[in-house]
Design a protein around this motif. Structure first.
Motif: not given
Length: 310
Positions: A1-13
């Motif tokens: 099971m893979r879990y992550h939380v990430r933030g982005f500054r670009d909608s397509q990324q």
């Protein structure tokens, strides 16, 4: 099971970080975008929680082998009334195209389950025609309180997964998949109606077969959904059968059978050098604190007390 939380500054990324989806996210609101993505992926499911601080349009195709649902979980900045958008559960069949406008501040919770397994289970509950009708709908109108209950049920299981690692990852994955499948089936039953009850003879047969299946695989006892798949009965029929025959829900009755098997094994465990944990895991009890509490509730003593007397 893979879990992550990430933030982005670009909608397509942000969009590209969600594996299995053919999709484009286009920013519509002005300014520097900030988004957050929580992604939890199992072998047969995904949970996706997304928050954008700018208006975004999302479009593309869902994974071909999944059935996906989405619900808004927070008010939007664009809505001066501070209310969650209309109480709807959006639904999307595998490979289906979608177009979704997400206002600034919207939090969107989505989950996907295995399409074929969902269809098999749902046809037992609702029949092929009922399933075909429901899977063709783009959305369900659902009371806000019901949507909130779904959200809480999911986050209750997801909470803390990013901080916990261990040998029971497979068990947590299985439990989470069962939860997602059950939430969707329950909702469909509310919309699509209930199945008829079966007779007493069938009830006795279903209890016997369930007992045999659980005791044949004690280290990994089948869940209620898995029993329904194997016996080709609805959850209501299985529940009614156990209530009629043994006066208990299937989960409680089958757990008690395994606890009794543990007790018998513990009586001879000391002679062969086994520990309480060894015996518990042989019978499918992998959360030892829960096991000990259930054992004490049933027998009035802790498993260690039984083991010491052996």
């Amino acid at each position: 099971m893979r879990y992550h939380v990430r933030g982005f500054r670009d909608s397509q990324q942000h969009a590209a970080a969600i594996a299995g989806w053919q999709q484009v996210y286009a920013q519509l609101g002005p300014g520097c975008l900030s988004s957050e993505l929580l992604l939890l992926s199992g072998e047969r499911f995904q949970i996706i929680h997304e928050v954008f601080d700018k208006r975004v349009v999302q479009y593309g195709k869902a994974p071909a082998d999944r059935f996906c649902v989405s619900l808004a979980t927070a008010p939007t900045v664009d809505d001066p009334r501070g209310k969650v958008a209309s109480p709807r559960l959006l639904m999307l069949r595998g490979g289906g195209e979608f177009l979704l406008h997400a206002p600034a501040g919207m939090a969107l919770l989505s989950f996907c389950v295995d399409l074929e397994r969902l269809r098999r289970l749902a046809e037992i509950e609702l029949g092929a025609a009922g399933v075909a009708r429901l899977t063709a709908l783009p959305a369900l109108e659902v009371p806000l309180a019901r949507l909130e209950a779904i959200r809480l049920a999911i986050f209750r299981h997801v909470g803390g997964l990013g901080r916990r690692r261990g040998d029971d990852d497979g068990l947590r994955e299985r439990s989470l998949e069962e939860t997602l499948m059950t939430l969707l089936l329950d909702l469909w039953l509310e919309v699509g109606g209930n199945t008829p009850r079966r007779g007493v003879g069938v009830s006795a047969y279903l209890v016997r077969q369930s007992q045999a299946l659980v005791l044949a695989e004690p280290a990994r006892p089948p869940s209620v959904l898995e029993l329904c798949e194997r016996l080709h009965v609805s959850r209501r029929t299985l529940q009614d059968s156990f209530q009629r025959e043994v006066g208990m829900p299937p989960v409680a009755f089958l757990r008690s059978l395994r606890l009794n098997a543990v007790r018998r094994k513990l009586a001879s465990a000391a002679a062969r050098g086994a520990t309480v944990g060894d015996v518990a895991q042989e019978m499918g009890f992998n959360h030892l604190s829960h096991f000990a509490a259930n054992y004490h509730q049933l027998f009035g003593e802790y498993p260690s007390e039984t083991w010491r007397r052996a």
